[in-house]
Design an enzyme around this catalytic site. Structure first.
Site, mmCIF file in Angstrom:
data_model
loop_
_atom_site.group_PDB
_atom_site.id
_atom_site.type_symbol
_atom_site.label_atom_id
_atom_site.label_comp_id
_atom_site.label_asym_id
_atom_site.label_seq_id
_atom_site.Cartn_x
_atom_site.Cartn_y
_atom_site.Cartn_z
ATOM 1 N N LYS A 52 1.929 -1.496 0.164
ATOM 2 C CA LYS A 52 0.975 -2.617 0.157
ATOM 3 C C LYS A 52 1.568 -3.828 0.882
ATOM 4 O O LYS A 52 0.895 -4.491 1.665
ATOM 5 C CB LYS A 52 0.589 -2.969 -1.294
ATOM 6 N N GLN A 96 0.788 -4.242 -10.306
ATOM 7 C CA GLN A 96 0.852 -2.782 -10.136
ATOM 8 C C GLN A 96 0.819 -2.077 -11.501
ATOM 9 O O GLN A 96 1.616 -2.400 -12.378
ATOM 10 C CB GLN A 96 2.125 -2.404 -9.355
ATOM 11 N N ASP A 119 -7.841 -6.339 -6.904
ATOM 12 C CA ASP A 119 -7.975 -4.932 -7.296
ATOM 13 C C ASP A 119 -9.382 -4.642 -7.834
ATOM 14 O O ASP A 119 -9.774 -3.482 -7.970
ATOM 15 C CB ASP A 119 -6.945 -4.590 -8.389
#
Ligand code: NDP
Length: 285
Positions: A52, A96, A119
């Protein structure tokens, strides 16, 4: 239409578009910044976070890295998220998952400002997606819709079957397909006669988390098959939830693993980071 859907090149096209958009923002004096938080030492999570951050650099998005130790408390993590929520230089916040035991994932997701939730996991964004309002859409399902559209596969009016109903893939996937005017069926572990249902699909999306579970007998001749799964097989090679070799001849189009859905997830994260600037400016207007 290509038979093997090339997620790598489609995701590259999206990242190129993001790069142009990012450069245009920079010319206006807007720097886009993503804060990435990882807690603990999960090797897979470290790889995902590394990828990422690499994508951010390629697109021109600044990334701030917070690597917290395994013994970080929920309180410390929530405090960091609060600080980042209040930092006007930070556009997006990504935590994460999974988090170490003892930290409540739900609490953490709920703590991220919905305007920085790149997200798309915050209940406010999930609700907005459900009723078709502007907000962040979670990256993997959004990436699958892009993959279908950019491969010339029409979704409207199609019989779509989603195998899996997780909050991060299956459920948002089914809502997005509905938004695209498909007829949608969602299957899960309690579905009776899964094969009978999946064989109805014009477009079959598999997010079941079981290596190579979906074989040719689950598929209608000519169906489009999208494989979300990521696993290592007995030879330590990457594979999906679909038995690619068994299914490829029967499908009209299919995503490979690797090189299918995976790269799209990161490309859509970059897209969401740029959208965060738009959403945050709308809020200020
Ligand atoms: P989950 O384990 O959270 O969900 C799996 C779903 O499959 C559940 O809804 C479960 O049903 C259902 N299921 C399990 N067994 C069966 C069965 N025998 N028949 C029918 N349904 C079944 O997984 P995720 O959604 O998080 O992920 C799915 C896969 O996608 C994983 O391999 C994951 O690694 C991968 N993934 C890939 C991403 C990418 O970027 N490519 C991103 C995210 C995930 P029930 O609800 O009843 O338990």
């Amino acid at each position: 239409m290509e038979k093997i859907i090339d997620g790598k090149s489609i995701s590259q096209a999206i990242k190129d578009e993001c790069k142009e958009r990012c450069a245009a923002y920079k010319e206006k004096g807007l720097d886009v910044t993503l804060a990435v938080i990882i807690v603990g030492n999960d090797p897979a999570s470290k790889v995902y976070v590394g990828n990422k951050k690499k994508a951010c650099t390629a697109v021109g998005i600044s990334s701030l890295s917070y690597e917290l130790s395994e013994d970080t408390t929920e309180e410390q993590l929530l405090k960091l998220i609060d600080d980042l929520n209040n930092d006007s230089k930070v556009n997006g916040i990504l935590v994460q998952l999974p988090l170490p035991k003892g930290i409540d994932e739900k609490k953490v997701i709920n703590a991220i400002s919905p305007l920085k939730d790149v997200d798309g996991f915050h209940p406010e964004n999930v609700g907005k997606m459900c009723i078709g309002e502007d907000g962040f859409v979670s990256c993997t399902p959004a990436g699958i819709v892009e993959l279908l559209k950019r491969s010339g596969i029409k979704i409207e009016g199609k019989e779509c079957v989603v195998v899996g109903r997780s909050n991060i893939v299956g459920k948002p996937m089914s809502l997005l397909l509905l938004r695209e005017n498909a007829t949608v069926t969602v299957c899960h572990s309690k579905t009776k006669d899964l094969k009978e249902v999946t064989r109805r699909a014009d477009i079959l999306i598999v997010a079941v988390g079981k290596p190579k579970m979906i074989t040719a007998d689950y598929i209608k001749e000519g169906a489009v098959v999208i494989d979300v799964g990521i696993h290592r097989d007995e030879n330590n090679k990457l594979c999906g939830d679909v038995d690619f070799v068994d299914v490829v001849d029967k499908a009209s189009a299919i995503t490979p693993v690797p090189g299918g859905v995976g790269p799209m997830t990161i490309a859509m994260l970059m897209y969401n980071c740029l959208e965060s600037v738009v959403l945050q400016n709308q809020q200020r207007d």
